[in-house]
Design an enzyme around this catalytic site. Structure first.
Site: not given
Length: 630
Positions: A274, A490-495, A497
């Site tokens: 990401d 990745g590092d965030g909630i969007n990552d 899945p």
């Protein structure tokens, strides 16, 4: 005579087996010593700070005069309590600093050897060590909910998860036992009914006893086969290596959730990154300053004075930069903020405006009435190009203009989500290891392309912008269908899945904060350093290599030892094992498997040195390339 001989052999056999078990258990305890080290970091006593008058309000001093301090068991501490931590002491619980300034050694948590400065408002974790000054900390979590307890629990769960290669060993172990029993019975039948008749001179060997008994010889050789066969080596081959590997990872600041994760990570051939918060810092910071008639410090000082009463992330970035340079931020009055445009205030007797260029123009047209704008935008762009290069202007950034009454625009500040220090060296190192690197981001194409260029992801097929979370997952799924093993970082909630779908999900964890990304990931980088992915992959490869070595040794040992124990050399060389010798060989086999797994610690130290040297080389090379680009 026969009875006495058998008794002596039973004693020797049991002695060798017990010795082997003792050495094996000692080696296994050494393998799990890292977890004991983590457990020993939790302090059993804490200094509880309470108001002396029984109230609930304390001043901002580290140890207020109106407070009392009591040493109590850490188990009695509850969230919301205040504790005092003196220099040199281990922090017993998770919490937030409310008073005092110090540096804290967080190496046990993050793997970072340098101490971290801690002041009011910053978080501290149980098990870390306070070095310089006293701190008063408000407790946030204790006991099983503390960071170090969660780490220990996750590692223990990881060590209990079997790798696929372990399941293969388990499948082999069952039939192996029946095969050994069959071979033992066949050995007895052969030597008792056929062998001693075909090779009668074998009865002269000591194994047949002084009475040259064929039944004694056959019985001993059958027992040899039972004793020398070592399913333990097969059973220990994988779990001991996984135990050492996961413990080493936790000790160095990254968690691997199981032996199955280690095996998948060792086979990764694509790493997808990401952008925001992974390759970049994930928060705005000052990337460059341009000034017309003043120095950079003056521009920052004036901007920070105007912005200090606002809560905008860009304002915070400017203030943080000014504070990091220890600039004296002057007092202001008459602050006015216009959301979406900027802010102005009186600083040192003159009006200073900070915000969009057009808005700053408008402010000074109203105030002074005689300002005739030049073309500051192009001039400032030229100045920034000289200092930062084109890449910093093309990535995700905001340019904040600073104007002064009677002078107009006097400078500008570029606030951007800057690249991590180790991003380029990590990507280059992965590429050198033969791993394909891909960039997946939801940001606009220009920003993604700029970051890709800076980290040297050059192939356009490996650069993907404007992706929603489900589109990232679909992209990873398509790679897996092509036969690739994919790790997603990745590092965030969007990552979340994508991390869950990838063969290996790798999450960067900020300040021991738990979120959907760390929950979905199978590897967590506690140190928040991108270069830890290199250490994780190298450790996984080294661990699985040890597993294969152990399995190869176990198979080779049994292939060699069982025929030897069955007396294959007896007719030609008059040599046969005794049951006690077979017991010694069996014990030695198990010990060698465990010892080989323990050697992973020395191999991993060598890996760390190589990674550090390679990262430095790539960093210097990257800096040199950047200078050439500019």
């Amino acid at each position: 005579m026969l009875h006495s001989l058998m008794n002596r052999m039973q004693v020797m056999l049991l002695g060798f087996v017990l010795l082997g078990r003792s050495l094996e258990e000692r080696a296994r305890l050494q393998a799990s010593s890292d977890m004991k080290d983590l457990l020993s970091l939790v302090s059993s006593q804490s200094r509880l700070v309470v108001p002396a008058d029984g109230g609930s309000i304390l001043t901002n001093e580290v140890f207020p005069s109106e407070a009392a301090c009591f040493e109590v068991p850490t188990d009695d501490i509850r969230p919301g309590d205040f504790i005092l931590i003196l220099p040199g002491e281990t922090i017993p619980v998770d919490g937030k600093v409310v008073a005092g300034v110090s540096v804290v050694d967080e190496s046990m948590l993050t793997g970072e050897p340098l101490p971290v400065r801690k002041g009011s408002g910053l978080s501290v974790s149980a098990g870390t060590v306070n070095w310089e000054g006293p701190l008063r900390v408000e407790v946030s979590t204790t006991g099983a909910m503390s960071t170090i307890s969660k780490i220990i629990r996750m590692v223990e769960e990881a060590q209990g998860q079997e790798a696929p290669v372990q399941r293969l060993a388990d499948v082999i172990a069952g039939p192996f036992a029946y095969t050994v029993l069959t071979l033992s019975a066949a050995t007895f039948v052969f030597w008792y009914f056929f062998g001693t008749n075909i090779f009668p001179y074998v009865l002269l060997n000591n194994i047949a006893g002084p009475e040259e008994s064929s039944i004694l010889l056959s019985l001993k050789l059958a027992i040899n086969v039972l004793v020398v066969a070592c399913p333990c080596a097969l059973g220990l081959a994988t779990p001991t290596a996984v135990l050492v590997g996961t413990s080493l990872g936790a000790k160095r600041g990254f968690l691997v959730r199981g032996g199955d994760v280690l095996e998948r990570l060792a086979g990764v051939d694509i790493v997808a990154f990401d952008k925001t918060g992974t390759l970049t810092e994930g928060k705005p910071s000052v990337a460059a300053v341009a000034a017309f008639h003043y120095n950079d410090e003056t521009i920052l000082r004036l901007a920070a004075a105007v912005e200090k009463t606002t809560t905008h992330p860009i304002a915070k970035a400017i203030i943080d930069k000014a504070e990091s340079l220890n600039l004296d931020i002057p007092f202001t009055r008459g602050q006015i903020t216009e959301p979406g445009f900027g802010a102005l205030a009186e600083v040192d007797g003159t009006i200073v405006a900070v915000g969009l260029m057009e808005w700053v123009h408008e402010c000074f047209n109203k105030v002074s009435g005689n300002y005739e704008p030049d073309d500051p935008k192009s001039q400032i762009r030229k100045m920034l190009l000289k200092t930062t290069g084109s890449s910093s202007l093309e990535q995700s950034k905001s340019v904040v203009y600073v104007g002064r009454e009677g002078e107009g625009i006097i400078g500008a500040i570029v606030v951007a989500d800057v690249l991590r220090d180790d991003a380029r060296s990590t990507v280059l190192r992965l590429q050198k290891m033969g791993i394909r690197t891909i960039l997946l981001s939801g940001d606009r194409e220009e920003a993604v392309a700029s970051v890709a260029e800076m980290v040297r992801i050059n192939d356009t097929h490996n650069i993907n912008a404007c992706l929603r979370p489900h589109e990232k997952s679909n992209f990873i799924s398509s790679l897996q269908k092509q036969g690739h093993s994919v790790a997603m970082v990745g590092d965030g909630i969007n990552d979340a899945p994508s991390l869950a779908l990838a063969d290996v999900g790798v999450a960067l964890r900020l300040q021991a904060r738990e979120d959907a990304a760390s929950d979905a990931a199978s590897v967590i980088l506690l140190g928040n350093r991108l270069s830890q992915i290199l250490e994780a992959i190298d450790l996984a490869r080294a661990t699985i290599s040890k597993v294969h070595q152990n399995l190869a040794w176990a198979i080779a040992y049994n292939t060699f030892a069982i025929p030897l124990a069955a007396g294959v050399l007896l007719p030609s060389f008059n040599f046969a094992l005794t049951p006690s010798m077979s017991g010694g060989m069996m014990a030695l086999s198990s010990v060698l498997v465990v010892t080989n797994s323990l050697l992973l610690q020395f191999h991993y130290n060598h890996i760390q040195e190589n990674n550090l040297q390679s990262s430095n080389n790539f960093r210097y090379k990257a800096i040199g390339t950047q200078e050439v680009d500019q």
